[in-house]
Design a protein around this motif. Structure first.
Motif, PDB file in Angstrom:
ATOM      1  N   GLN A   1       8.347   1.615 -11.139  1.00  0.00           N
ATOM      2  CA  GLN A   1       8.956   2.037  -9.881  1.00  0.00           C
ATOM      3  C   GLN A   1       7.904   2.562  -8.900  1.00  0.00           C
ATOM      4  N   MET A   2       6.969   3.364  -9.411  1.00  0.00           N
ATOM      5  CA  MET A   2       5.915   3.902  -8.546  1.00  0.00           C
ATOM      6  C   MET A   2       5.008   2.787  -8.043  1.00  0.00           C
ATOM      7  N   PHE A   3       4.703   1.829  -8.929  1.00  0.00           N
ATOM      8  CA  PHE A   3       3.901   0.681  -8.503  1.00  0.00           C
ATOM      9  C   PHE A   3       4.592  -0.067  -7.368  1.00  0.00           C
ATOM     10  N   MET A   4       5.896  -0.298  -7.517  1.00  0.00           N
ATOM     11  CA  MET A   4       6.616  -1.029  -6.488  1.00  0.00           C
ATOM     12  C   MET A   4       6.631  -0.263  -5.171  1.00  0.00           C
ATOM     13  N   ALA A   5       6.808   1.034  -5.231  1.00  0.00           N
ATOM     14  CA  ALA A   5       6.802   1.841  -4.008  1.00  0.00           C
ATOM     15  C   ALA A   5       5.440   1.762  -3.319  1.00  0.00           C
ATOM     16  N   ASP A   6       4.372   1.840  -4.116  1.00  0.00           N
ATOM     17  CA  ASP A   6       3.025   1.751  -3.550  1.00  0.00           C
ATOM     18  C   ASP A   6       2.766   0.367  -2.958  1.00  0.00           C
ATOM     19  N   LEU A   7       3.220  -0.670  -3.658  1.00  0.00           N
ATOM     20  CA  LEU A   7       3.010  -2.034  -3.189  1.00  0.00           C
ATOM     21  C   LEU A   7       3.769  -2.294  -1.891  1.00  0.00           C
ATOM     22  N   VAL A   8       5.025  -1.871  -1.843  1.00  0.00           N
ATOM     23  CA  VAL A   8       5.828  -2.067  -0.633  1.00  0.00           C
ATOM     24  C   VAL A   8       5.208  -1.340   0.548  1.00  0.00           C
ATOM     25  N   ARG A   9       4.791  -0.104   0.324  1.00  0.00           N
ATOM     26  CA  ARG A   9       4.198   0.657   1.423  1.00  0.00           C
ATOM     27  C   ARG A   9       2.938  -0.022   1.956  1.00  0.00           C
ATOM     28  N   ALA A  10       2.040  -0.426   1.058  1.00  0.00           N
ATOM     29  CA  ALA A  10       0.813  -1.085   1.495  1.00  0.00           C
ATOM     30  C   ALA A  10       1.125  -2.377   2.242  1.00  0.00           C
ATOM     31  N   PHE A  11       2.142  -3.085   1.777  1.00  0.00           N
ATOM     32  CA  PHE A  11       2.507  -4.358   2.414  1.00  0.00           C
ATOM     33  C   PHE A  11       2.999  -4.142   3.833  1.00  0.00           C
ATOM     34  N   VAL A  12       3.993  -3.278   4.023  1.00  0.00           N
ATOM     35  CA  VAL A  12       4.588  -3.135   5.360  1.00  0.00           C
ATOM     36  C   VAL A  12       3.661  -2.413   6.325  1.00  0.00           C
ATOM     37  N   LEU A  13       2.716  -1.601   5.815  1.00  0.00           N
ATOM     38  CA  LEU A  13       1.749  -0.935   6.687  1.00  0.00           C
ATOM     39  C   LEU A  13       0.575  -1.832   7.042  1.00  0.00           C
ATOM     40  N   GLY A  14       0.495  -3.014   6.425  1.00  0.00           N
ATOM     41  CA  GLY A  14      -0.639  -3.897   6.686  1.00  0.00           C
ATOM     42  C   GLY A  14      -1.935  -3.355   6.119  1.00  0.00           C
ATOM     43  N   SER A  15      -1.845  -2.551   5.055  1.00  0.00           N
ATOM     44  CA  SER A  15      -3.032  -1.938   4.471  1.00  0.00           C
ATOM     45  C   SER A  15      -3.790  -2.927   3.591  1.00  0.00           C
ATOM     46  N   VAL A  16      -5.057  -2.630   3.358  1.00  0.00           N
ATOM     47  CA  VAL A  16      -5.833  -3.368   2.372  1.00  0.00           C
ATOM     48  C   VAL A  16      -5.382  -2.905   0.987  1.00  0.00           C
ATOM     49  N   PHE A  17      -5.117  -3.860   0.085  1.00  0.00           N
ATOM     50  CA  PHE A  17      -4.683  -3.540  -1.278  1.00  0.00           C
ATOM     51  C   PHE A  17      -5.894  -3.159  -2.126  1.00  0.00           C
ATOM     52  N   TRP A  18      -5.828  -1.987  -2.756  1.00  0.00           N
ATOM     53  CA  TRP A  18      -6.902  -1.461  -3.613  1.00  0.00           C
ATOM     54  C   TRP A  18      -6.424  -1.528  -5.062  1.00  0.00           C
ATOM     55  N   PHE A  19      -6.957  -2.478  -5.824  1.00  0.00           N
ATOM     56  CA  PHE A  19      -6.607  -2.597  -7.236  1.00  0.00           C
ATOM     57  C   PHE A  19      -7.669  -3.452  -7.919  1.00  0.00           C
ATOM     58  N   GLU A  20      -7.719  -3.365  -9.244  1.00  0.00           N
ATOM     59  CA  GLU A  20      -8.684  -4.141 -10.028  1.00  0.00           C
ATOM     60  C   GLU A  20      -7.964  -4.710 -11.239  1.00  0.00           C
ATOM     61  N   GLY A  21      -8.084  -6.030 -11.437  1.00  0.00           N
ATOM     62  CA  GLY A  21      -7.269  -6.725 -12.427  1.00  0.00           C
ATOM     63  C   GLY A  21      -7.407  -6.200 -13.838  1.00  0.00           C
ATOM     64  N   GLU A  22      -8.630  -5.897 -14.270  1.00  0.00           N
ATOM     65  CA  GLU A  22      -8.846  -5.436 -15.639  1.00  0.00           C
ATOM     66  C   GLU A  22      -8.156  -4.098 -15.874  1.00  0.00           C
ATOM     67  N   VAL A  23      -8.296  -3.191 -14.933  1.00  0.00           N
ATOM     68  CA  VAL A  23      -7.654  -1.878 -15.051  1.00  0.00           C
ATOM     69  C   VAL A  23      -6.139  -2.030 -14.981  1.00  0.00           C
ATOM     70  N   PHE A  24      -5.670  -2.904 -14.089  1.00  0.00           N
ATOM     71  CA  PHE A  24      -4.242  -3.174 -13.969  1.00  0.00           C
ATOM     72  C   PHE A  24      -3.661  -3.521 -15.341  1.00  0.00           C
ATOM     73  N   ARG A  25      -4.313  -4.427 -16.049  1.00  0.00           N
ATOM     74  CA  ARG A  25      -3.810  -4.884 -17.349  1.00  0.00           C
ATOM     75  C   ARG A  25      -3.893  -3.790 -18.413  1.00  0.00           C
ATOM     76  N   LYS A  26      -4.912  -2.978 -18.372  1.00  0.00           N
ATOM     77  CA  LYS A  26      -5.052  -1.912 -19.363  1.00  0.00           C
ATOM     78  C   LYS A  26      -3.981  -0.846 -19.208  1.00  0.00           C
ATOM     79  N   ARG A  27      -3.499  -0.670 -17.984  1.00  0.00           N
ATOM     80  CA  ARG A  27      -2.566   0.429 -17.729  1.00  0.00           C
ATOM     81  C   ARG A  27      -1.108   0.081 -18.030  1.00  0.00           C
ATOM     82  N   VAL A  28      -0.783  -1.200 -18.178  1.00  0.00           N
ATOM     83  CA  VAL A  28       0.600  -1.611 -18.442  1.00  0.00           C
ATOM     84  C   VAL A  28       0.657  -2.175 -19.858  1.00  0.00           C
TER      85      VAL A  28
END
Length: 692
Positions: A540-567
């Motif tokens: 849920q928190m990921f989705m909230a962060d993703l939606v906010r970054a999307f509608v604000l036109g922000s640069v997305f800050w994430f790294e694939g390896e860390v993404f996979r380790k955290r889920v």
């Protein structure tokens, strides 16, 4: 919504106390505490390492129409001692309803004045629906301020916490950094008030909120200026502005920006950066818990970022001696990760592929146990009025704050930045904490410049940004700077500002983005890890962060390896990555429009339940809507569009990545747009007759 004019506003003064009485807006009484509990102005004196708070004694008030004046000849401390500090306060209300405050002060006592707190907004009683727009980092929208500041959540809000007082609760954070702008907006129903410091010197300034709490529901706003008024000196303040409006905070954003543009010019950046919307941060070279990657891994890591996510931007932290959050400010490559030449080979590979590298440098702190702490640290340290260091702890790292007003420290930071561009081929330099942590006055006896005195913290960082940019662009003209978090005087001079997330505290990044739409915000969207967080809550928190970054036109800050380790759950991971790729797909299609466009927030939009949307004006004259639809069903957006009868639309479905042609007919000054059931989508139209 509109500003309340002077003819629609009136007030009276209680001459014996100087308190406001009978304040009316458009014929309605403003609910204020007529016998003010808080002094209109107060000062702090510096007696060695002691701080003495004083307030005017025998404050004399006078009023002539829409102008008011307060005079005093001496000030009194709580112990009863008086000091010959004289001054005049003036409030002038112009025809357009703008109230401008000025303060003239003469220090006739034997101690320097180090703080000036003024003027306090009248203690306004507010409803539970009242909202305060507060520029903590990229912005907060605080609903029901008396209850919020009294809550356990806000009283445990780290360095932005509220505190109990004898009258209720107070909260105060300093500009520039922890507070990103010097305006606040308090709105309640059909009125709102803009409260701002229009100070072209941009000194360290406290943005103060005071409230009686839930049992006594008033709110007051004010500013604290850190100053150096020596015995015998006089002081004239920069303007403080109050202006009442019909309840729309966007008006306050426009007013602040109109003033700001008279003082600061926005800097142009390399054109290609406007098309970047993904950044891959790599903190996993070396950290306190070990080494995950070496410099030899850079080519493979960069290829992975690009192949899976289209990311050209390789961000390196943890490359320095002993890794991330260790041994600052020793910014030399850690030899256990490889030699300096192996680091350069890695960067050269990234550059050869048409990508680029940004290096992390912390611009604020020194490791408490650094071998340089007793030499460099003593010279560069920021000291409080009590001559103490300011210690800060980040994970296992124990550090102390260095003074950006110290030219020697700024020169070190600049030299490291230039060296990384010149020696290793970096394109970007990220100064961590520069726009994030608390600015302080510094009472060390080292040199302070370019602004003399104790409150040059902000000017020091401004000088660092300008000087570093000039130097690195002589080496590589497409180079750029980034900082952690944002600040108007900083972000106007650099490309990217990492606005990190803490949504439990009423974050509202729209506040900063709307005020400064051309500033590039970078938002963290990697899945969060924190004690007690369930997989469902993480998603849920990921989705909230993703939606906010999307509608604000922000640069997305994430790294694939860390993404996979955290889920941990494979199915949940695949679903989260699928949503991320859908957001990237849509952003890839619309970035050419919004990257140089103007963010209009959600003005003129009414969205169906489950839809979050923002509006953008592109340079080619077209309008773009970004929509996040969490309902899973087709939905509607109602858009104000006066004067248009038939509009040709293009709708981008994030599921397919394809644009489809539609038409909408305006009725009563609105069009209704059908939003696809896709989680992410975009709409674009171009008004006939405007330039393509």
């Amino acid at each position: 919504m509109s500003w309340i004019q002077r003819k629609d506003m009136q007030f009276a003064l209680e001459h014996s106390s100087g308190s406001f009485r009978n304040w009316k807006l458009q014929g309605k009484s403003l609910p204020i505490k007529e016998q003010a509990q808080l002094p209109l102005v107060e000062f702090a004196l510096r007696d060695g390492t002691e701080r003495i708070v004083v307030i005017p004694e025998d404050l004399r008030a006078d009023q002539q129409g829409h102008a008011a004046q307060w005079e005093f000849d001496k000030c009194k401390a709580s112990c009863g001692e008086t000091y010959p500090i004289a001054g005049k306060l003036r409030l002038m209300v112009a025809e357009d309803g703008t109230g401008t405050w000025g303060l003239e002060l003469h220090n006739g006592c034997g101690l320097p004045i180090c703080e000036v707190l003024y003027p306090r907004l009248p203690q306004i009683y507010v409803s539970e629906q009242a909202e305060l727009m507060y520029p903590h980092h990229a912005g907060e929208r605080i609903v029901d301020v008396p209850a919020a500041l009294a809550s356990e959540k806000y009283q445990k809000f780290w360095r932005a916490e509220s505190k109990p007082t004898d009258f209720g609760f107070e909260r105060e954070i300093n500009y520039c950094g922890l507070a990103s702008m010097t305006y606040m907006d308090l709105s309640d129903g059909d009125y709102g008030v803009y409260v701002a410091s229009h100070d072209p010197g941009f000194p360290v300034t406290g943005l103060r909120i005071e409230t009686g709490g839930p049992a006594n529901r008033w709110v007051s706003l004010s500013f604290r200026k850190y100053v150096d008024i020596e015995p015998g000196q006089s002081y004239t303040s920069a303007p403080i502005v109050w202006a009442f409006h019909g309840g729309d905070w966007h008006l306050s954003a426009h007013r602040y920006r109109a003033w700001f543009d008279t003082v600061v010019e926005q800097v142009e950046h390399p054109a290609d950066l406007s098309q970047e919307f993904v950044l891959s941060p790599h903190y996993n070279f070396r950290r306190f818990d070990g080494i995950d990657h070496t410099f030899a891994d850079i080519p493979e890591m960069s290829d992975g970022d690009f192949d899976e996510f289209g990311s050209r931007h390789f961000f390196m932290a943890g490359w320095n001696h002993m890794g991330f959050d260790s041994h600052y400010p020793n910014y030399n490559p850690d030899l256990e990760l490889g030699t300096p030449m192996s680091l350069k080979r890695g960067v050269d590979y990234v550059n050869s592929k048409g990508r680029f590298v940004t290096f992390y440098i912390n611009a604020r702190i020194m490791d408490k146990y650094s071998e340089y702490a007793e030499t460099l640290g003593e010279r560069l340290m920021l000291r409080t009025l009590e001559q103490s260091p300011i210690y800060e702890v980040y994970g296992p790292a124990e550090t102390f704050v260095l003074c950006p007003s110290n030219p020697e420290w700024r020169q070190m930071l600049e030299d490291f930045a230039v060296w990384m561009v010149q020696a290793y081929g970096a394109r970007g330099i990220y100064y961590d904490q520069l726009g994030s942590a608390t600015p302080y006055p510094c009472y060390s006896d080292h040199e302070h410049g370019p602004a003399a005195g104790s409150s040059g913290f902000n000017q020091g960082y401004m000088d660092l940004i300008e000087s570093t940019t000039e130097k690195i662009r002589k080496v590589r003209e497409d180079s750029f700077l980034m900082i952690e978090n944002c600040g108007d005087i900083y972000s106007s001079r650099l490309w990217g500002s990492l606005a990190w997330n803490g949504t439990a505290y009423d974050e509202y990044f729209n506040l900063y983005k709307y005020t400064f739409p051309e500033h590039t915000l970078v938002n963290m969207i990697a899945p969060r890890v924190m004690p007690g967080l369930t997989p469902e809550e993480q998603e849920q928190m990921f989705m909230a962060d993703l939606v906010r970054a999307f509608v604000l036109g922000s640069v997305f800050w994430f790294e694939g390896e860390v993404f996979r380790k955290r889920v941990s759950d494979e199915g949940r991971l695949e679903a989260m990555l699928s949503r991320l790729h859908q957001a990237l797909r849509v952003r890839g299609e619309v970035q050419r429009f919004i990257g140089t466009g103007t963010f209009l927030d959600s003005q003129g939009l009414t969205a169906a339940e489950g839809i979050t949307a923002t509006r953008w004006q592109a340079r080619d004259g077209s309008t773009v809507l970004l929509a996040a639809n969490s309902s899973g069903e087709p939905g509607e957006l109602k858009v104000e569009l006066p004067g248009e009868s038939d509009v040709a639309l293009q709708v981008l479905d994030g599921t397919t990545g394809a644009w489809q042609e539609h038409r909408a007919v305006a009725v009563d000054g609105h069009i209704v747009i059908q939003v696809p059931p896709a989680l992410f989508s975009a709409v674009r139209w171009h008004v006939e007759g405007s330039e393509q």
